[in-house]
Write a protein that holds these residues in place. Structure first.
Motif, PDB file in Angstrom:
ATOM      1  N   UNK A   5       0.786  -1.235   0.000  1.00 35.41           N
ATOM      2  CA  UNK A   5       0.000   0.000   0.000  1.00 35.41           C
ATOM      3  C   UNK A   5       0.807   1.267   0.000  1.00 35.41           C
ATOM      4  N   UNK A   6       2.129   1.168  -0.064  1.00 37.52           N
ATOM      5  CA  UNK A   6       2.944   2.366  -0.227  1.00 37.52           C
ATOM      6  C   UNK A   6       3.372   3.012   1.079  1.00 37.52           C
ATOM      7  N   UNK A   7       3.426   4.354   1.069  1.00 35.40           N
ATOM      8  CA  UNK A   7       3.992   5.121   2.175  1.00 35.40           C
ATOM      9  C   UNK A   7       3.325   4.858   3.520  1.00 35.40           C
ATOM     10  N   UNK A   8       1.979   4.774   3.613  1.00 32.91           N
ATOM     11  CA  UNK A   8       1.386   4.524   4.940  1.00 32.91           C
ATOM     12  C   UNK A   8       1.858   3.216   5.569  1.00 32.91           C
ATOM     13  N   UNK A   9       1.992   2.157   4.755  1.00 26.87           N
ATOM     14  CA  UNK A   9       2.435   0.874   5.305  1.00 26.87           C
ATOM     15  C   UNK A   9       3.867   0.952   5.794  1.00 26.87           C
ATOM     16  N   UNK A  10       4.746   1.565   5.003  1.00 22.31           N
ATOM     17  CA  UNK A  10       6.147   1.669   5.428  1.00 22.31           C
ATOM     18  C   UNK A  10       6.282   2.588   6.635  1.00 22.31           C
ATOM     19  N   UNK A  11       5.456   3.628   6.697  1.00 22.24           N
ATOM     20  CA  UNK A  11       5.453   4.491   7.881  1.00 22.24           C
ATOM     21  C   UNK A  11       5.061   3.700   9.124  1.00 22.24           C
ATOM     22  N   UNK A  12       4.116   2.761   8.984  1.00 18.65           N
ATOM     23  CA  UNK A  12       3.717   1.928  10.124  1.00 18.65           C
ATOM     24  C   UNK A  12       4.877   1.055  10.601  1.00 18.65           C
ATOM     25  N   UNK A  13       5.652   0.506   9.655  1.00 24.59           N
ATOM     26  CA  UNK A  13       6.821  -0.299  10.025  1.00 24.59           C
ATOM     27  C   UNK A  13       7.837   0.567  10.766  1.00 24.59           C
ATOM     28  N   UNK A  14       8.118   1.743  10.225  1.00 24.63           N
ATOM     29  CA  UNK A  14       9.093   2.629  10.860  1.00 24.63           C
ATOM     30  C   UNK A  14       8.589   3.122  12.217  1.00 24.63           C
ATOM     31  N   UNK A  15       7.288   3.354  12.323  1.00 23.81           N
ATOM     32  CA  UNK A  15       6.737   3.781  13.606  1.00 23.81           C
ATOM     33  C   UNK A  15       6.822   2.658  14.638  1.00 23.81           C
ATOM     34  N   UNK A  16       6.606   1.412  14.211  1.00 25.07           N
ATOM     35  CA  UNK A  16       6.770   0.286  15.131  1.00 25.07           C
ATOM     36  C   UNK A  16       8.177   0.226  15.678  1.00 25.07           C
ATOM     37  N   UNK A  17       9.154   0.432  14.797  1.00 26.49           N
ATOM     38  CA  UNK A  17      10.547   0.469  15.243  1.00 26.49           C
ATOM     39  C   UNK A  17      10.775   1.611  16.233  1.00 26.49           C
ATOM     40  N   UNK A  18      10.208   2.778  15.920  1.00 24.58           N
ATOM     41  CA  UNK A  18      10.430   3.939  16.773  1.00 24.58           C
ATOM     42  C   UNK A  18       9.808   3.766  18.150  1.00 24.58           C
ATOM     43  N   UNK A  19       8.605   3.185  18.206  1.00 20.18           N
ATOM     44  CA  UNK A  19       7.991   2.909  19.512  1.00 20.18           C
ATOM     45  C   UNK A  19       8.863   1.942  20.307  1.00 20.18           C
ATOM     46  N   UNK A  20       9.440   0.961  19.624  1.00 14.34           N
ATOM     47  CA  UNK A  20      10.347   0.033  20.291  1.00 14.34           C
ATOM     48  C   UNK A  20      11.558   0.728  20.880  1.00 14.34           C
ATOM     49  N   UNK A  21      12.068   1.737  20.182  1.00 17.74           N
ATOM     50  CA  UNK A  21      13.230   2.445  20.717  1.00 17.74           C
ATOM     51  C   UNK A  21      12.887   3.201  21.997  1.00 17.74           C
ATOM     52  N   UNK A  22      11.641   3.674  22.116  1.00 14.89           N
ATOM     53  CA  UNK A  22      11.229   4.339  23.362  1.00 14.89           C
ATOM     54  C   UNK A  22      11.256   3.340  24.512  1.00 14.89           C
ATOM     55  N   UNK A  23      10.712   2.158  24.277  1.00 13.43           N
ATOM     56  CA  UNK A  23      10.723   1.127  25.317  1.00 13.43           C
ATOM     57  C   UNK A  23      12.159   0.748  25.677  1.00 13.43           C
ATOM     58  N   UNK A  24      13.012   0.616  24.666  1.00  8.38           N
ATOM     59  CA  UNK A  24      14.407   0.272  24.922  1.00  8.38           C
ATOM     60  C   UNK A  24      15.110   1.295  25.786  1.00  8.38           C
ATOM     61  N   UNK A  25      14.853   2.565  25.518  1.00  5.04           N
ATOM     62  CA  UNK A  25      15.488   3.618  26.313  1.00  5.04           C
ATOM     63  C   UNK A  25      14.979   3.601  27.748  1.00  5.04           C
ATOM     64  N   UNK A  26      13.698   3.400  27.945  1.00  4.90           N
ATOM     65  CA  UNK A  26      13.150   3.338  29.305  1.00  4.90           C
ATOM     66  C   UNK A  26      13.809   2.199  30.084  1.00  4.90           C
ATOM     67  N   UNK A  27      14.032   1.074  29.411  1.00  2.00           N
ATOM     68  CA  UNK A  27      14.715  -0.056  30.062  1.00  2.00           C
ATOM     69  C   UNK A  27      16.118   0.352  30.501  1.00  2.00           C
TER      70      UNK A  27
END
Length: 419
Positions: free
Chosen positions: A257-279
Motif C-alpha cells: 500500500x505504499x507510504x502509509x504501510x512503510x510508515x507503520x513499520x518505521x513507527x513500530x521500530x520507533x515505539x520500540x526504541x522508546x521502550x528500549x530507552x526506558x529499560x
C-alpha cells in the motif's frame, strides 16, 4: 523511587536541557526524511529503485568519507560550535531538497548534491555529539544522559514518522522535506545557546590532522571490544541500509500500500526504541558490551518477516523488537565509550567507530537496487536478515566482547566540571 528522581533531576540542568531539546527537534526533522525522500524520489517520472539507491548513496558516501575529519574537528574546536555547523548544513540541504520537490525541478545531479551536503553534515555532527555529553554532564550520570537523550529522540521519531506518512499522502514529499529543514535550523539556534566553559572545550593543538588521526587510531585498536563490534556493524549496517533504505520501501510500494504501510513499520521500530530507552534508565549490566551485542541478534526479525511475505502487523511487531534491541545496544555502547575512552580523544575514536560501522553502508544502498531487480526484493530481504545474524554470532566469539566488565554501579572517572 529515589534513583529515578535523581535521574530525572538531570533535566533541571540548563545546558543538558538545551542539548536535549535541540537533539529532540533535530531528530524530529530527521524522522520526516526517510519516508518523504524515499517516496518523493520513487514518485518522480521515470524513477526506479536505482534512482533511490543513487540519491541515498550520495548522502551515505560523504558521511563515511568525512567522518574522520569530523572527529578531529570535534576534538580541536568547541563541540557545541561544531554541532551548530552540522545542524545548519542539514537545514540548507533539506530546504534545497524540499524546494526541488515542490517546484518540480528535480534533476538527479541536483538531488545527489543536496543529499551529499546532508551526508557531510552528519559526518560533522556525530563525533561532536558523542564527545559533548561528557562535557555537559558529570561522569556518574552518563548512562542517564544517554538514555534521556535517546528517549527524547525516539519520541520524535515516532511523531515524525507518523506525521511524515500523512504529509506525503496529503501534501507530498516536498513539504515534509522543507519542514525537516526548518527543524534543523531551530536545533542550530538552540545549540548556539549552549555555552561550554574553556576547561570543557576540546583542546585544539599544534599537532597536524594526521598526527591527531594516528593518536585516535591507537586508542581505537587498543581495545578489542571496540574494533570487533565496529567490524560487526560494518557488515550489519550494509545489510541494514539495503533493507531499510531501498528493499523495504520497494516491497511496501509494490504490495503493502505504499507510504502509509512503510510508515507503520518505521513507527513500530520507533515505539520500540522508546521502550528500549526506558529499560536502559534502570539497566546497569556488569558486561555491557556482551549484553548489547546479544541484543543485536533479533534486529534481523523485521527483514526476514518482510521477506517471507508475513502479514504487515507481524512486520510492524518485528520492527518494534528491533527498535527495543537497537536502543538498548546504543545506550550501552555510547556510555561504555564515554567511560572507557579519554575525553580528549573521544570524538576521534567515535569517528573511527562511525567510519568503520558505516563504511559499507553505501555499498548496501548501491547494490540493493540491482539485486532487487535480479533476484527480487523479498529474497534479498531474507539474505539481509541472515547476514545480520551471522556477523553478530561471529562478534560474540571475541574474548574482549564477552569479557569487558564494569566495576561499581557507576564507574568513577573525572567529573566534567573538573576538566
Amino acid at each position: 523511587m529515589p534513583g529515578l528522581n535523581r535521574d530525572l533531576g538531570l533535566l533541571r540542568d540548563r545546558r543538558f536541557a538545551l542539548l536535549l531539546v535541540a537533539r529532540t527537534i533535530s531528530v524530529l526533522g530527521t524522522a520526516f526524511a526517510p519516508v518523504a525522500l524515499a517516496f518523493g524520489v520513487l514518485g518522480l517520472p521515470g524513477a526506479t529503485a536505482k534512482t533511490l539507491s543513487a540519491v541515498l548513496t550520495a548522502e551515505a558516501l560523504p558521511m563515511v568519507l568525512f567522518m574522520l575529519v569530523g572527529g578531529v574537528i570535534a576534538d580541536r574546536l568547541p563541540r557545541n560550535r561544531v554541532m551548530m555547523a552540522g545542524e545548519s548544513l542539514n537545514a540548507a540541504a533539506y530546504f534545497c531538497l524540499g524546494a526541488m520537490m515542490l517546484t518540480g525541478w528535480t534533476p538527479l545531479p541536483a538531488l545527489v548534491t543536496a543529499s551529499a551536503v546532508s551526508g557531510v553534515a552528519s559526518a560533522v555532527l556525530f563525533p561532536a555529539l558523542t564527545g559533548i555529553i561528557p562535557d555537559v554532564v558529570p561522569a556518574d550520570r552518563l548512562q542517564t544522559a544517554n538514555a534521556l537523550l535517546g528517549l527524547g529522540q525516539n519520541i520524535s521519531r515516532v511523531a515524525g514518522l507518523v506525521l511524515s506518512g500523512a504529509a506525503v499522502v496529503l501534501l507530498g514529499g516536498g513539504w515534509a522535506l522543507a519542514a525537516s529543514g526548518a527543524m534543523f535550523a531551530v536545533a542550530a539556534v538552540l545549540i548556539a545557546l549552549l555555552r561550554l566553559t574553556p576547561a570543557e572545550r576540546a583542546a585544539g593543538g599544534g599537532h597536524s590532522v594526521l598526527a591527531d588521526l594516528r593518536d585516535g587510531w591507537r586508542e581505537f585498536v587498543s581495545r578489542q571490544w571496540l574494533w570487533v563490534v565496529v567490524a560487526q556493524f560494518s557488515i550489519l549496517v550494509m545489510a541494514l541500509q539495503a533493507a531499510h533504505g531501498v528493499l523495504g520501501p520497494l516491497v511496501a510500494k509494490q504490495s503493502l500500500g505504499g507510504a502509509p504501510a512503510w510508515s507503520a513499520v518505521l513507527a513500530g521500530e520507533a515505539v520500540g526504541t522508546i521502550v528500549g530507552v526506558v529499560v536502559t534508565l534502570r539497566l546497569r549490566p556488569r558486561r555491557p558490551i556482551l549484553l548489547g551485542t546479544l541484543f543485536t541478534l533479533p534486529t534481523a526479525l523485521p527483514y526476514v518477516l518482510l521477506g517471507i511475505d508475513a502479514p504487515l502487523w507481524t512486520v510492524v511487531g518485528g520492527a518494534f523488537v528491533m527498535g527495543v534491541c537497537f536502543d538498548i545496544f546504543g545506550v550501552l555502547w555510547q556510555t561504555t565509550m564515554q567511560r572507557e575512552i579519554p575525553p580528549e580523544s573521544l570524538s576521534r575514536v567515535s569517528s573511527y567507530d562511525a567510519l568503520g560501522s558505516l563504511m559499507f553502508g553505501p555499498l548496501g544502498l548501491l547494490l540493493a537496487g540491482p539485486v532487487a531487480i535480479a533476484v527480487g526484493p523479498r529474497p534479498a530481504l531474507v539474505a539481509c536478515g541472515a547476514i545480520i545474524i551471522l556477523v553478530t554470532l561471529a562478534a560474540l566469539l571475541a574474548p574482549g566482547v564477552r569479557g569487558l566488565r564494569v566495576t561499581g554501579d557507576e564507574p568513577a572517572s573525572v567529573p566534567a566540571a573538573s576538566r
